[in-house]
Design a protein around this motif. Structure first.
Motif, PDB file in Angstrom:
ATOM      1  N   ALA A 282      39.926  36.745  43.216  1.00 26.74           N
ATOM      2  CA  ALA A 282      39.570  35.425  42.694  1.00 26.74           C
ATOM      3  C   ALA A 282      39.216  35.505  41.214  1.00 26.74           C
ATOM      4  N   ALA A 283      38.456  36.543  40.835  1.00 29.12           N
ATOM      5  CA  ALA A 283      38.093  36.706  39.426  1.00 29.12           C
ATOM      6  C   ALA A 283      39.330  36.938  38.566  1.00 29.12           C
ATOM      7  N   ALA A 284      40.267  37.754  39.056  1.00 28.48           N
ATOM      8  CA  ALA A 284      41.502  38.023  38.303  1.00 28.48           C
ATOM      9  C   ALA A 284      42.337  36.757  38.172  1.00 28.48           C
ATOM     10  N   TRP A 285      42.372  35.958  39.229  1.00 32.81           N
ATOM     11  CA  TRP A 285      43.125  34.698  39.176  1.00 32.81           C
ATOM     12  C   TRP A 285      42.505  33.725  38.172  1.00 32.81           C
ATOM     13  N   ALA A 286      41.176  33.667  38.159  1.00 35.70           N
ATOM     14  CA  ALA A 286      40.479  32.783  37.211  1.00 35.70           C
ATOM     15  C   ALA A 286      40.711  33.223  35.780  1.00 35.70           C
ATOM     16  N   GLN A 287      40.722  34.530  35.545  1.00 36.87           N
ATOM     17  CA  GLN A 287      40.997  35.038  34.205  1.00 36.87           C
ATOM     18  C   GLN A 287      42.414  34.678  33.784  1.00 36.87           C
ATOM     19  N   ARG A 288      43.342  34.729  34.726  1.00 40.79           N
ATOM     20  CA  ARG A 288      44.729  34.369  34.422  1.00 40.79           C
ATOM     21  C   ARG A 288      44.834  32.914  33.962  1.00 40.79           C
ATOM     22  N   GLN A 289      44.029  32.042  34.575  1.00 41.52           N
ATOM     23  CA  GLN A 289      44.110  30.618  34.251  1.00 41.52           C
ATOM     24  C   GLN A 289      43.640  30.292  32.847  1.00 41.52           C
ATOM     25  N   THR A 290      42.932  31.231  32.209  1.00 35.81           N
ATOM     26  CA  THR A 290      42.431  30.976  30.848  1.00 35.81           C
ATOM     27  C   THR A 290      43.473  31.340  29.801  1.00 35.81           C
ATOM     28  N   ARG A 291      44.522  32.056  30.202  1.00 36.81           N
ATOM     29  CA  ARG A 291      45.503  32.500  29.222  1.00 36.81           C
ATOM     30  C   ARG A 291      46.544  31.429  28.946  1.00 36.81           C
TER      31      ARG A 291
END
Length: 291
Positions: A282-291
């Motif tokens: 979930a954390a990795a997915w959220a980080q992806r959404q910021t790019r």
């Protein structure tokens, strides 16, 4: 800093993640009524860390910030519960939400992406969940249901001869045979005393009936894997969850899969993130959404 939440049928976990490093982690028992859940949520998220984004891995399926249980026996009030709104009000920051097994699938794909582009993640825990990576992308689906392998049917029946419906309303679901809840139900019925899945694994070392329950569940999982291969042509299967990661379960599933023709002998590996696969994904997915 990202606050990652993993909301399952048994536990509610939180991790504060800064630059992909876990700064702190907390866990409490899941509460299955709305008021109790909100209390547990406040308890597990109390910490002196600034939160810039909340990343959620939740059992069930999610749409537009709301969450539903496929199996209403898992979290009965998960009937369009406005989880996104609750978290936005509490933290006043963006909230990114995924099904817990979909989140884990993404997290487990990232360290494997140099050698494959598709995988199936299966979590065997209180229930049975799944997540699919196809052509390097997480498959979510228009209804948020992609990968929900626990509620696909198998022709392997539970050993307690209980034909009753799964909590989703259908008969023959994988979850009704191979989830921690199903294992405990079968063990209690066949061995004549209340048992949970953890106790069942201990008994399996010496009790043939206990071992038979686990082997039967492994056959059901293997069948679901083979069916998924025929539908979406996956390259690898990753197993997680408290039952999936229990001693001997991965090997039981591998042996069951090897009884099928060679075409179905897929690589089978344990979740690298262990019990935190959903949190990390979930954390990795959220980080992806910021790019």
């Amino acid at each position: 800093m990202i606050l990652a939440l993993d909301i399952g049928g048994t536990k509610l976990s939180a991790a504060w993640i800064d630059n992909q490093h876990c700064v702190a982690r907390k866990q409490v028992a899941m509460r299955h009524d709305e008021a109790g859940f909100l209390i547990a949520l406040r308890e597990v998220t109390q910490a002196p860390y600034p939160v810039e984004k909340v990343a959620v891995a939740a059992t069930g399926f999610l749409r537009e910030g709301q969450v539903w249980s496929v199996n209403l026996h898992t979290i009965p009030f998960w009937k369009g519960f406005p989880l996104g709104q609750v978290l936005q009000q509490q933290f006043n920051c963006p909230v990114v939400m995924l099904n817990d097994a979909q989140a884990a699938a993404w997290g487990e794909f990232l360290p494997r992406q140099s050698r494959l582009s598709s995988l199936l993640f299966i979590t065997l825990s209180t229930g049975v969940g799944g997540g699919l990576i196809c052509d390097g992308e997480l498959r979510i689906g228009s209804h948020g249901l992609a990968g929900h392998i626990g509620h696909a049917t198998v022709n392997v029946r539970p050993l307690d001869a209980q034909p009753g419906n799964c909590g989703c309303g259908r008969e023959g679901c994988l979850e009704h045979v191979a989830s921690g809840t199903a294992l405990a139900r079968q063990a209690s019925a066949l061995l004549g005393r209340p048992l949970d899945s953890r106790q069942l694994f201990i008994l399996a070392a010496t009790d043939p009936q206990a071992e038979a329950i686990l082997n039967n569940a492994a056959r059901a999982v293997a069948q679901a894997i083979a069916d998924t291969l025929m539908v979406v042509d996956i390259e690898e299967v990753v197993i997680g969850g408290s039952v999936g990661l229990a001693e001997g379960m991965l090997q039981r599933i591998r042996l069951a899969l090897e009884t099928f023709p060679a075409l179905f002998h897929l690589p089978l590996t344990a979740a690298l993130g262990g019990g935190d696969a959903g949190l990390l994904g979930a954390a990795a997915w959220a980080q992806r959404q910021t790019r």
